[in-house]
Write a protein that holds these residues in place. Structure first.
Motif, PDB file in Angstrom:
ATOM      1  N   UNK A  80      -1.986 -11.591  -4.775  1.00 10.34           N
ATOM      2  CA  UNK A  80      -2.818 -11.640  -5.975  1.00 10.34           C
ATOM      3  C   UNK A  80      -2.695 -13.053  -6.520  1.00 10.34           C
ATOM      4  N   UNK A  81      -3.818 -13.721  -6.674  1.00 11.53           N
ATOM      5  CA  UNK A  81      -3.778 -15.114  -7.132  1.00 11.53           C
ATOM      6  C   UNK A  81      -4.836 -15.334  -8.203  1.00 11.53           C
ATOM      7  N   UNK A  82      -4.435 -16.019  -9.265  1.00 11.73           N
ATOM      8  CA  UNK A  82      -5.360 -16.414 -10.326  1.00 11.73           C
ATOM      9  C   UNK A  82      -5.484 -17.926 -10.282  1.00 11.73           C
ATOM     10  N   UNK A  83      -6.717 -18.408 -10.162  1.00 13.74           N
ATOM     11  CA  UNK A  83      -6.962 -19.846 -10.046  1.00 13.74           C
ATOM     12  C   UNK A  83      -7.960 -20.320 -11.090  1.00 13.74           C
ATOM     13  N   UNK A  84      -7.770 -21.555 -11.478  1.00 12.85           N
ATOM     14  CA  UNK A  84      -8.710 -22.246 -12.353  1.00 12.85           C
ATOM     15  C   UNK A  84      -9.816 -22.831 -11.490  1.00 12.85           C
ATOM     16  N   UNK A  85     -11.062 -22.551 -11.849  1.00 10.48           N
ATOM     17  CA  UNK A  85     -12.212 -23.127 -11.143  1.00 10.48           C
ATOM     18  C   UNK A  85     -12.890 -24.200 -11.987  1.00 10.48           C
ATOM     19  N   UNK A  86     -12.847 -24.067 -13.307  1.00  7.78           N
ATOM     20  CA  UNK A  86     -13.326 -25.114 -14.191  1.00  7.78           C
ATOM     21  C   UNK A  86     -14.821 -25.174 -14.420  1.00  7.78           C
ATOM     22  N   UNK A 100      -3.659 -23.187  -9.315  1.00  4.49           N
ATOM     23  CA  UNK A 100      -3.078 -21.842  -9.281  1.00  4.49           C
ATOM     24  C   UNK A 100      -2.350 -21.597 -10.602  1.00  4.49           C
ATOM     25  N   UNK A 101      -2.852 -20.609 -11.330  1.00  6.11           N
ATOM     26  CA  UNK A 101      -2.292 -20.250 -12.633  1.00  6.11           C
ATOM     27  C   UNK A 101      -1.156 -19.249 -12.455  1.00  6.11           C
ATOM     28  N   UNK A 102      -1.350 -18.297 -11.555  1.00  9.70           N
ATOM     29  CA  UNK A 102      -0.334 -17.275 -11.300  1.00  9.70           C
ATOM     30  C   UNK A 102      -0.549 -16.722  -9.896  1.00  9.70           C
ATOM     31  N   UNK A 103       0.552 -16.278  -9.286  1.00 12.22           N
ATOM     32  CA  UNK A 103       0.463 -15.687  -7.956  1.00 12.22           C
ATOM     33  C   UNK A 103       1.571 -14.656  -7.795  1.00 12.22           C
ATOM     34  N   UNK A 104       1.214 -13.505  -7.262  1.00 15.08           N
ATOM     35  CA  UNK A 104       2.164 -12.437  -6.980  1.00 15.08           C
ATOM     36  C   UNK A 104       1.886 -11.896  -5.592  1.00 15.08           C
ATOM     37  N   UNK A 105       2.945 -11.418  -4.952  1.00 15.09           N
ATOM     38  CA  UNK A 105       2.808 -10.762  -3.641  1.00 15.09           C
ATOM     39  C   UNK A 105       3.375  -9.354  -3.785  1.00 15.09           C
ATOM     40  N   UNK A 106       2.573  -8.387  -3.364  1.00 12.24           N
ATOM     41  CA  UNK A 106       3.006  -6.993  -3.349  1.00 12.24           C
ATOM     42  C   UNK A 106       2.731  -6.486  -1.940  1.00 12.24           C
ATOM     43  N   UNK A 107       3.810  -6.269  -1.203  1.00 14.20           N
ATOM     44  CA  UNK A 107       3.706  -5.893   0.204  1.00 14.20           C
ATOM     45  C   UNK A 107       2.901  -6.968   0.937  1.00 14.20           C
ATOM     46  N   UNK A 108       1.801  -6.599   1.582  1.00 12.79           N
ATOM     47  CA  UNK A 108       1.003  -7.575   2.328  1.00 12.79           C
ATOM     48  C   UNK A 108      -0.206  -8.076   1.543  1.00 12.79           C
ATOM     49  N   UNK A 109      -0.207  -7.845   0.240  1.00 14.37           N
ATOM     50  CA  UNK A 109      -1.325  -8.261  -0.616  1.00 14.37           C
ATOM     51  C   UNK A 109      -0.882  -9.420  -1.501  1.00 14.37           C
ATOM     52  N   UNK A 161      -1.458  -7.167 -11.322  1.00 15.83           N
ATOM     53  CA  UNK A 161      -0.174  -7.101 -10.615  1.00 15.83           C
ATOM     54  C   UNK A 161       0.512  -5.763 -10.869  1.00 15.83           C
ATOM     55  N   UNK A 162       0.457  -5.277 -12.103  1.00 17.87           N
ATOM     56  CA  UNK A 162       1.044  -3.979 -12.429  1.00 17.87           C
ATOM     57  C   UNK A 162       0.349  -2.864 -11.650  1.00 17.87           C
ATOM     58  N   UNK A 163      -0.987  -2.932 -11.553  1.00 24.53           N
ATOM     59  CA  UNK A 163      -1.730  -1.936 -10.783  1.00 24.53           C
ATOM     60  C   UNK A 163      -1.338  -1.976  -9.307  1.00 24.53           C
ATOM     61  N   UNK A 164      -1.228  -3.189  -8.748  1.00 23.93           N
ATOM     62  CA  UNK A 164      -0.826  -3.307  -7.340  1.00 23.93           C
ATOM     63  C   UNK A 164       0.560  -2.727  -7.100  1.00 23.93           C
ATOM     64  N   UNK A 165       1.492  -3.022  -8.003  1.00 26.29           N
ATOM     65  CA  UNK A 165       2.854  -2.492  -7.848  1.00 26.29           C
ATOM     66  C   UNK A 165       2.860  -0.969  -7.933  1.00 26.29           C
ATOM     67  N   UNK A 166       2.075  -0.414  -8.854  1.00 28.02           N
ATOM     68  CA  UNK A 166       2.002   1.043  -8.988  1.00 28.02           C
ATOM     69  C   UNK A 166       1.422   1.662  -7.719  1.00 28.02           C
ATOM     70  N   UNK A 167       0.375   1.056  -7.193  1.00 29.12           N
ATOM     71  CA  UNK A 167      -0.226   1.568  -5.959  1.00 29.12           C
ATOM     72  C   UNK A 167       0.744   1.440  -4.793  1.00 29.12           C
ATOM     73  N   UNK A 168       1.468   0.339  -4.752  1.00 28.76           N
ATOM     74  CA  UNK A 168       2.440   0.122  -3.684  1.00 28.76           C
ATOM     75  C   UNK A 168       3.540   1.172  -3.754  1.00 28.76           C
TER      76      UNK A 168
END
Length: 108
Positions: free
Chosen positions: A34-40, A23-32, A80-87
């Motif tokens: 957002x996670x960025x993961x390394x698959x390699x 897991x590179x980064x993870x954010x929660x916006x309301x019930x959503x 994450x910025x888009x999700x926050x704006x939509x929220x």
């Protein structure tokens, strides 16, 4: 197929099981979530990192991918910025609707 770690070294198998590494980064916006993961996966364009969203504990849907960690972090930040704006917009609309149903129509 060549499997590589986040720095590009061929050490994939040792690290893939470790979610704290993947897991590179993870954010929660309301019930959503957002996670960025390394698959390699190095043999497929833009398959080293995936950015995904999940709502209410469901399945993650990929919304973007990236070749490098720096690019993945930038795409994650943008998502994450888009999700926050939509929220914020959804919350604003919800409050307006509540206000319209709770209050009487103002007199002219």
């Amino acid at each position: 197929m060549t499997m590589r770690d986040r720095s590009g070294r061929e050490k994939w198998a040792d690290l893939w099981e470790d979610m704290s590494y993947r897991v590179v980064a993870e954010d929660r916006v309301d019930d959503v979530v957002l996670r960025t993961v390394w698959e390699g996966i190095d043999d497929v364009p833009s398959a080293m990192f995936f950015i995904g969203v999940c709502r209410d504990g469901g399945t993650f849907d990929t919304v973007s991918s990236a070749d490098t960690e720096a690019e993945a972090r930038l795409r994650h930040q943008h998502a994450a910025e888009l999700l926050r704006a939509l929220s914020s917009k959804a919350e604003m609309l919800r409050r307006v609707r509540e206000g319209m149903t709770e209050s009487s129509t103002p007199s002219p």
